[in-house]
Write an enzyme that holds these catalytic residues in place. Structure first.
Site, mmCIF file in Angstrom:
data_model
loop_
_atom_site.group_PDB
_atom_site.id
_atom_site.type_symbol
_atom_site.label_atom_id
_atom_site.label_comp_id
_atom_site.label_asym_id
_atom_site.label_seq_id
_atom_site.Cartn_x
_atom_site.Cartn_y
_atom_site.Cartn_z
ATOM 1 N N LEU A 49 0.819 -1.210 0.000
ATOM 2 C CA LEU A 49 0.000 0.000 0.000
ATOM 3 C C LEU A 49 0.852 1.259 0.000
ATOM 4 C CD1 LEU A 49 -3.017 -1.145 2.085
ATOM 5 C CD2 LEU A 49 -3.034 -0.191 -0.213
ATOM 6 N N ALA A 50 1.964 1.251 0.727
ATOM 7 C CA ALA A 50 2.800 2.450 0.757
ATOM 8 C C ALA A 50 3.456 2.679 -0.614
ATOM 9 C CB ALA A 50 3.855 2.310 1.849
ATOM 10 N N HIS A 272 0.663 -9.702 18.231
ATOM 11 C CA HIS A 272 -0.787 -9.543 18.096
ATOM 12 C C HIS A 272 -1.513 -10.588 18.932
ATOM 13 C CE1 HIS A 272 -4.713 -9.026 16.377
ATOM 14 N NE2 HIS A 272 -4.285 -8.115 15.517
ATOM 15 N N ARG A 343 -3.140 -3.828 21.564
ATOM 16 C CA ARG A 343 -2.613 -5.186 21.356
ATOM 17 C C ARG A 343 -1.565 -5.597 22.382
ATOM 18 N NH1 ARG A 343 -2.257 -4.651 14.773
ATOM 19 N NH2 ARG A 343 -4.510 -4.725 14.534
ATOM 20 N N LEU A 465 -2.388 0.641 7.790
ATOM 21 C CA LEU A 465 -2.864 1.004 6.455
ATOM 22 C C LEU A 465 -2.983 2.516 6.364
ATOM 23 C CD1 LEU A 465 -5.604 -1.739 5.903
ATOM 24 C CD2 LEU A 465 -3.181 -1.817 5.359
HETATM 25 C C1 LIG Z 1 -2.507 -10.761 8.540
HETATM 26 C C2 LIG Z 1 -2.348 -9.275 8.649
HETATM 27 C C3 LIG Z 1 -3.456 -8.465 8.783
HETATM 28 C C4 LIG Z 1 -3.327 -7.091 8.895
HETATM 29 N N1 LIG Z 1 -4.438 -6.321 9.027
HETATM 30 C C5 LIG Z 1 -4.312 -4.980 9.110
HETATM 31 C C6 LIG Z 1 -5.457 -4.150 9.204
HETATM 32 O O1 LIG Z 1 -6.583 -4.620 9.213
HETATM 33 N N2 LIG Z 1 -5.276 -2.818 9.294
HETATM 34 C C7 LIG Z 1 -4.036 -2.251 9.285
HETATM 35 O O2 LIG Z 1 -3.931 -1.031 9.359
HETATM 36 N N3 LIG Z 1 -2.933 -3.027 9.161
HETATM 37 C C8 LIG Z 1 -3.037 -4.359 9.073
HETATM 38 N N4 LIG Z 1 -1.913 -5.135 8.958
HETATM 39 C C9 LIG Z 1 -0.604 -4.488 8.786
HETATM 40 C C10 LIG Z 1 -0.468 -3.994 7.344
HETATM 41 O O3 LIG Z 1 -1.029 -4.926 6.474
HETATM 42 C C11 LIG Z 1 0.972 -3.775 6.925
HETATM 43 O O4 LIG Z 1 1.655 -3.071 7.916
HETATM 44 C C12 LIG Z 1 1.022 -2.956 5.650
HETATM 45 O O5 LIG Z 1 0.228 -3.547 4.662
HETATM 46 C C13 LIG Z 1 2.451 -2.802 5.166
HETATM 47 O O6 LIG Z 1 2.403 -2.154 3.925
HETATM 48 P P1 LIG Z 1 3.729 -1.715 3.193
HETATM 49 O O7 LIG Z 1 3.320 -1.125 1.884
HETATM 50 O O8 LIG Z 1 4.545 -0.866 4.084
HETATM 51 O O9 LIG Z 1 4.553 -3.061 2.979
HETATM 52 P P2 LIG Z 1 4.160 -4.456 2.270
HETATM 53 O O10 LIG Z 1 2.726 -4.577 1.982
HETATM 54 O O11 LIG Z 1 4.831 -5.490 3.091
HETATM 55 O O12 LIG Z 1 4.854 -4.363 0.875
HETATM 56 C C14 LIG Z 1 6.245 -4.481 0.719
HETATM 57 C C15 LIG Z 1 6.558 -4.352 -0.744
HETATM 58 O O13 LIG Z 1 7.957 -4.270 -0.888
HETATM 59 C C16 LIG Z 1 8.407 -5.227 -1.835
HETATM 60 N N5 LIG Z 1 9.765 -5.592 -1.448
HETATM 61 C C17 LIG Z 1 10.216 -5.984 -0.235
HETATM 62 N N6 LIG Z 1 11.547 -6.133 -0.265
HETATM 63 C C18 LIG Z 1 11.937 -5.838 -1.525
HETATM 64 C C19 LIG Z 1 13.189 -5.811 -2.183
HETATM 65 N N7 LIG Z 1 14.331 -6.081 -1.557
HETATM 66 N N8 LIG Z 1 13.198 -5.502 -3.513
HETATM 67 C C20 LIG Z 1 12.047 -5.214 -4.184
HETATM 68 N N9 LIG Z 1 10.846 -5.194 -3.590
HETATM 69 C C21 LIG Z 1 10.802 -5.508 -2.281
HETATM 70 C C22 LIG Z 1 7.408 -6.344 -1.791
HETATM 71 O O14 LIG Z 1 7.436 -7.042 -3.001
HETATM 72 C C23 LIG Z 1 6.114 -5.542 -1.596
HETATM 73 O O15 LIG Z 1 5.672 -5.071 -2.840
HETATM 74 C C24 LIG Z 1 -2.043 -6.518 8.869
HETATM 75 C C25 LIG Z 1 -0.918 -7.326 8.735
HETATM 76 C C26 LIG Z 1 -1.067 -8.694 8.640
HETATM 77 C C27 LIG Z 1 0.141 -9.547 8.566
#
Ligand SMILES: Cc1cc2nc3c(=O)[nH]c(=O)nc-3n(C[C@H](O)[C@H](O)[C@H](O)COP(=O)(O)OP(=O)(O)OC[C@H]3O[C@@H](n4cnc5c(N)ncnc54)[C@H](O)[C@@H]3O)c2cc1C
Length: 663
Positions: A49-50, A272, A343, A465
């Site tokens: 999402l980020a 959690h 949590r 999120l």
């Molecule tokens: C089961 C579960 C349920 C959750 N439910 C909620 C919720 O209801 N509400 C809430 O707010 N949060 C929730 N969270 C937390 C939330 O989902 C995450 O903190 C958030 O989605 C992280 O988003 P992000 O974009 O930072 O990273 P991620 O979604 O982890 O994305 C990381 C990205 O980086 C890429 N990447 C990683 N390393 C590399 C690399 N070396 N080279 C190239 N690409 C790379 C991956 O391919 C991916 O595209 C939940 C988490 C889990 C595990």
């Protein structure tokens, strides 16, 4: 042992009252001339999402974006796992919510260890996120009358969580992905799927590009840009068993750390409370049961130890225990918040009950999450509408359907309860960033879970999120321009520079080293052992002695990794084991950082619980006099302990006090 140094850190927090900082920042921010944007390239690593929201926004603004991810499609990023929802201060329920209240709850929830200015900004932009996502067509749950619906999450007494069944992350990601795809179509974003960033390239002290591995061909490739943004997620998988997707890793973040980016507050790891308990030693993944279930589910264990013993032996079932013999321990201990305490508090309370022998499954490491009262009150249809997919997921894994009637006592129906136990879930710590989300390396930015910015020592549910999308849609697109405004005068950086060649060679040498160890142990077997050490010594309850032992054991295991690892195959083509070996190398670095940080912080706060520092009632005991700071760790070289640099926290709007969820 790790040492400390005094170094001034400029976190670039704007002057003025906390509620005006972001407005002032935007008013004085330098914008990039639209013509110059065409000359400027930005690398965004990550499509969760980020990353997806940042790449889409930067593309739409006119920058040339190179967007990388490990998966075969951005839609498969770990963010799709998010179940319960996303917070915003819309006050649609008219229950007294406001930007200030969301800000306050988040700072309090983080046990007063977050940066106040960042959190206020987060609360301010939270409402824009909902508007943005609705405009994208994200199918948030609605009330009968058409208004967006809300539910409650821990640490708040208002209903401010927007959700799409138990699939909020997936729906939000589809929204971000559609914006991203529009920019791909417009030629502003170039997607590199199945690519893994292996290193950041620094030229003249600035981040100028990355070395990425094409995961299909195995080839290393060089990419240059005017700025690099990492959005690569958290490091929870250092513990081996976690609720994170199997691919989650911290390689990008750790490589940035090795190149000079500080790692902040690594000991703040979230455990959690509502995960499906560990079944045995063949598992490689744990499953979360969303916190949203605590809206209607009640957590309990038996009051009597003899009942708990029978549950553990399998001679008694939860639904056979009458109401008066149940201990709804969260409602008992925290009457004001009940099952919706944050949590960290809920996890510790579960551990406390199980440690005292009240666990309800065969391992003694589980408590009940029971929907009987809410199904009796609201009917199974309403409960299924709210949590249907979570009930089905639970049934698929455990063969128990929580909506099945199991017993009737004195005319009251009892349904089969879920069994849950705390598990590693989220990492509040991460790459240090200033107010502009820039790391300590100029030109390198970090957003989403991989930075440390907003959650202090404990993240409230539904706030990850919110933070990821705030960073990607509304904060970084502004703040990165301050940096990029100067960049238009630079010619495009060539990937033929010696810095790129050296970085590529170092990665290649490292791959060769790992393949040539030719020992006897698989990556997973060593990773699992690391996970055991982390959980045992750096997990839910930590002590100085245990942490020292943990660090020692990690060092010994790392020797085993360096001398007895077996990676099959070669550098050419797809080699998943080789990729996992790289990740494991970095989990070692991260694991030690978590332990060093935990050892240096002689207090308990949020997700960091030092058993020596607790109140008589077993609550976390902070030490604001000595530890009211962000702990930033600086890399000192391979095999050397990191050094601690402190960023003092400054609060002006919120009075720092002991957290209270009792009244
Ligand atoms: C089961 C579960 C349920 C959750 N439910 C909620 C919720 O209801 N509400 C809430 O707010 N949060 C929730 N969270 C937390 C939330 O989902 C995450 O903190 C958030 O989605 C992280 O988003 P992000 O974009 O930072 O990273 P991620 O979604 O982890 O994305 C990381 C990205 O980086 C890429 N990447 C990683 N390393 C590399 C690399 N070396 N080279 C190239 N690409 C790379 C991956 O391919 C991916 O595209 C939940 C988490 C889990 C595990």
């Amino acid at each position: 042992m790790a040492t400390e140094q005094v170094k001034k850190i400029d976190s670039k927090i704007p002057e003025g009252p906390v509620a005006e900082k972001w407005t002032n920042y935007k008013a004085h921010q330098r914008l990039v001339n639209p013509k110059n944007k065409l000359k400027l390239d930005v690398i965004v690593v990550g499509t969760g999402l980020a990353g997806a929201s940042a790449a889409a926004s930067l593309g739409e603004m006119g920058f040339n974006v190179l967007n990388f991810c490990i998966q075969d499609s951005p839609r498969r990023a770990h963010s799709i796992a998010a179940q319960g929802g996303i917070n915003a201060a819309k006050n649609y329920q008219n229950d007294g919510d406001s930007v200030y209240r969301l800000f306050y709850d988040t700072v309090k929830g983080g046990d007063y260890r977050a940066r106040e200015a960042n959190v206020y900004r987060l609360a301010e932009v939270s409402n824009n996120i909902i508007d943005q996502c609705v405009a994208q067509g994200v199918p948030f749950a609605r009330e009968y009358g058409g208004m967006l619906a809300n539910r409650s999450f821990g640490g708040a007494q208002v209903s401010r969580t927007f959700y799409a069944k138990g699939q909020t992350g997936q729906q939000l990601l589809l929204g971000a992905y559609s914006s991203l795809s529009a920019q791909v179509q417009a030629g502003k974003v170039k997607l590199f799927t199945r690519y893994e960033m292996e290193d950041v390239v620094i030229v003249d002290g600035r981040a100028r590009g990355i070395i990425a591995k094409n995961l299909v061909t195995g080839k290393l490739e060089r990419f240059s840009a005017n700025a690099v943004v990492i959005a690569t997620g958290g490091y929870g998988n250092a513990y081996f068993l976690s609720t994170n997707a199997m691919g989650c890793n911290c390689t990008a973040a750790v490589q940035c750390y090795r190149k000079g980016a500080y790692m902040a507050n690594p000991s703040y790891v979230q455990i959690h409370p509502t995960c499906i308990p560990v079944h045995g030693d063949k598992q490689s993944k744990l499953t979360l049961m969303s916190e949203s279930l605590r809206n209607d589910g009640r957590i309990w264990v038996p009051k009597k130890l003899e009942d708990a013993k029978k549950l553990q032996e399998g001679t008694l079932q939860g639904w056979e225990i009458p109401e008066e013999d149940r201990d709804y321990y969260l409602e008992r201990r925290y009457p004001a918040f009940g099952n919706l305490v944050p949590r960290d508090v809920a996890s510790r309370a579960a551990k406390e009950r199980c440690d005292k022998g009240f666990g309800v499954n065969n391992t003694g490491l589980a408590v009940f999450l029971d929907f009987s009262e809410s199904i009796n009150r609201l009917g199974i249809d309403v409960i299924m509408q709210r949590y249907g997919n979570l009930f089905e997921m639970y049934e698929e894994i455990t063969d128990v359907f929580p909506g099945d009637v199991a017993n009737e006592i004195n005319g009251v129906k009892y349904y089969k309860p879920m069994m849950i136990y705390p598990a590693i879930h989220y990492t509040m710590g991460g790459v240090w960033v200033d107010y502009e989300l820039q790391t300590s390396i100029p030109g390198l930015f970090a957003i989403g879970e991989c930075n440390f910015s907003d959650h202090g020592a404990n993240r409230l549910g539904a706030s990850a999120l919110m933070q990821g999308l705030a960073d990607g849609y509304f904060v970084l697109p502004y703040t990165i321009q301050n940096y990029l405004a100067d960049q238009a005068i630079w010619p495009r950086i060539s990937t033929d520079l010696p810095e790129f060649a050296a970085a590529e060679k170092a990665v290649d040498d490292e791959l060769t080293r790992l393949l040539n160890i030719k020992g006897k142990r698989s990556v997973d077997s060593i990773h699992k052992e690391l996970g055991h050490i982390m959980w045992e010594y750096v997990g839910m309850g930590r002590t100085a002695e245990g942490l020292k032992t943990g660090i020692q054991k990690m060092k010994e295991l790392q020797k085993e990794f360096d001398t007895n690892l077996f990676v099959p195959g070669s550098k050419e083509g797809l080699n998943v084991e080789l990729d996992k070996a790289i990740h494991l190398r970095d989990f070692f670095t991260m694991g030690e950082l978590v332990a060093h940080d935990a050892l240096s912080r002689n207090e308990s706060c949020g997700g960091h619980f030092r058993e020596e520092y607790q109140t008589e009632e077993g609550e976390a005991k902070r030490d604001d006099k000595n530890y009211f700071y962000v702990g930033c760790w600086e890399y000192q070289g391979e095999g050397k302990d990191p050094e601690l640099i402190k960023e003092p926290l400054e609060y002006e709007a919120i009075k720092v006090q002991t957290r209270n969820y009792k009244n």
